[in-house]
Design a protein around this motif. Structure first.
Motif, mmCIF file in Angstrom:
data_model
loop_
_atom_site.group_PDB
_atom_site.id
_atom_site.type_symbol
_atom_site.label_atom_id
_atom_site.label_comp_id
_atom_site.label_asym_id
_atom_site.label_seq_id
_atom_site.Cartn_x
_atom_site.Cartn_y
_atom_site.Cartn_z
ATOM 1 N N LEU A 144 51.155 43.375 30.983
ATOM 2 C CA LEU A 144 49.760 43.048 30.670
ATOM 3 C C LEU A 144 49.382 43.546 29.282
ATOM 4 O O LEU A 144 48.669 42.854 28.535
ATOM 5 N N PHE A 188 48.260 41.210 26.101
ATOM 6 C CA PHE A 188 47.026 41.453 25.354
ATOM 7 C C PHE A 188 47.295 41.646 23.866
ATOM 8 O O PHE A 188 46.663 41.015 23.018
ATOM 9 N N LEU A 197 54.273 45.467 35.607
ATOM 10 C CA LEU A 197 52.966 44.855 35.371
ATOM 11 C C LEU A 197 52.151 45.526 34.257
ATOM 12 O O LEU A 197 51.650 44.824 33.371
ATOM 13 N N GLY A 203 43.420 46.677 31.719
ATOM 14 C CA GLY A 203 44.827 46.897 32.050
ATOM 15 C C GLY A 203 45.035 48.176 32.838
ATOM 16 O O GLY A 203 45.813 48.215 33.798
ATOM 17 N N PHE A 256 51.480 33.182 29.281
ATOM 18 C CA PHE A 256 50.490 33.928 28.512
ATOM 19 C C PHE A 256 50.771 34.003 27.018
ATOM 20 O O PHE A 256 49.866 34.279 26.234
ATOM 21 N N VAL A 291 43.807 47.585 36.414
ATOM 22 C CA VAL A 291 44.778 46.789 37.162
ATOM 23 C C VAL A 291 45.988 47.637 37.532
ATOM 24 O O VAL A 291 46.505 47.566 38.660
ATOM 25 N N PHE A 322 55.895 35.089 32.535
ATOM 26 C CA PHE A 322 54.862 35.747 31.737
ATOM 27 C C PHE A 322 54.845 35.208 30.312
ATOM 28 O O PHE A 322 53.785 34.938 29.751
#
Length: 403
Positions: free
Chosen positions: A199, A203, A195, A227, A163, A230, A159
């Motif tokens: 996320l 962000f 997760l 988010g 990202f 998801v 991750f």
């Protein structure tokens, strides 16, 4: 290596050669059935490795002896044990060392990722990642915990590389997919806990890099909404039909845990925080208790055996470090700091979500100490990271005095 060998010794001589289903010797013994099949017929053994619970005439005599043949989570570990058994002449200790290698590789990736963000905290982060007794003991041997712990470290690494750093996108993307698949197969609730905070971390980290304030404000609610969507889809779809983790089974599982507690509380290892049935009222009453149990218990006066004593020492350290920083910095300033620093937000959110999950579903300290090891390095790392945001750099202080 110490953790893997010690785990086998403890199970053999302290627990008397094995415990109820799900433990290390059961994985080894059932893996030996696959090894026997390979020794007699390679094609039959290969079918068992590739099987997903189906039976045929060639594998029936072996598959019928494997208790977890139709349980994908446990059978994954059985197959892994069998594979390493082929490389180690069926030696339990060496198989455990292979599991330790997989676990340590992920922990090393976790440490390296934290180190990229906070190189000055290399000693403190090493303590958080490598030297928690419960983590390297329960997370090193022939158990599901070793595999999920290693995969979690690689998932965190992937991750960050994909990202945040945005480097080696193909390789890091493959790492994310591989690690997520392993966690999904073995312990999906860890993935569900990871997760949403991850996320949100991605962000907020990228949102802070947007120079335009108007664009940042516009993007924030959009990504938060995505988010949440998801997270909801993950919590409902990934667990749909699973007897253990389907959200529709929460009330029933809580009821079963409560019955178990009334039967086992006399042993001294059980705890009772009430029933979580998925409602808001039960969330408000049971949730805080579950988090406190997972993070800060057992207390020293609740210790009933040597394993609980190690866990109680770690919990006491967590209590001390948490209270020390809150008192030193101030309650509201600490909350603001956690909310304003993306990596701290991620670490604490992940720890709290997973603590809530394992606290409500464990039922006794013996299993809790194993279930909570995935979030322990993240929580302790966050406690060590927070002071670095409140301390003024020494060079800057000297410059101010000189001026």
């Amino acid at each position: 290596m110490i953790g893997a060998i010690a785990l086998g010794i403890i199970y053999q001589f302290y627990y008397g050669g094995g415990r109820p289903s799900g433990d290390t010797f059961n994985y080894y013994n059932q893996g030996q059935i696959i090894v026997q099949a390979i020794n007699r017929s390679f094609s039959t053994g290969l079918k068992l490795f590739m099987a997903n619970g189906e039976f045929d005439q060639g594998t029936l005599q072996y598959a019928s002896r494997i208790l977890w043949y139709r349980s994908p989570t446990e059978y994954f570990i059985v197959k892994l044990s069998a594979f390493f058994s082929l490389l180690s002449f069926n030696t339990y200790t060496v198989i455990g060392l292979f599991f330790a290698v997989l676990s340590f590789s992920g922990m090393w990736a976790l440490y390296q990722t934290f180190l990229k963000m906070f190189p000055q905290l290399y000693k403190e982060l090493a303590i958080a990642v490598f030297f928690l007794p419960s983590v390297f003991f329960w997370g090193s041997g022939l158990l599901k915990d070793s595999i999920t712990l290693g995969a979690l470290g690689w998932l965190f690494y992937g991750f960050y590389a994909t990202f945040i750093q945005k480097k080696n996108l193909l390789l890091s993307g493959l790492i994310i997919l591989g690690a997520a698949y392993v966690i999904y197969t073995v312990k999906v609730y860890i993935l569900l806990s990871f997760l949403p905070p991850a996320l949100f971390w991605v962000f907020t980290e990228n949102n802070q890099r947007i120079k335009s304030k108007a664009l940042r404000n516009l993007a924030k609610p959009i990504f938060i909404g995505l988010g949440l969507v998801v997270a909801y889809l993950g919590a409902t779809k990934l667990t749909e039909g699973d007897t253990k983790y389907d959200l529709n089974n929460i009330e029933e599982r809580s009821r079963i845990n409560t019955i178990y507690l009334t039967q086992q509380v006399q042993t001294g290892s059980a705890y009772n925080i009430g029933i979580f049935d998925g409602s808001i009222s039960s969330l408000l009453t049971v949730g805080p208790q579950a988090i406190i149990v997972a993070l800060y218990r057992p207390f020293l006066w609740e210790v009933r055996n040597p394993v609980m004593f190690l866990s109680a020492i770690e919990a006491s350290i967590f209590i001390f470090l948490t209270l020390r920083f809150f008192f030193k910095t101030g309650f509201f300033k600490t909350l603001f700091l956690i909310g304003s620093k993306p990596i701290l937000t991620f670490c604490f959110l992940f720890s709290l979500i997973l603590a809530f999950g394992v606290g409500t579903n464990s039922g006794n300290f013996g299993t809790l100490v194993r279930y909570k090891i995935p979030f322990m390095p993240f929580y302790l790392a966050a406690l060590y990271i927070m002071p670095s945001y409140t301390k003024r750099p020494k060079k800057l202080v000297r410059l101010v005095k000189t001026a």
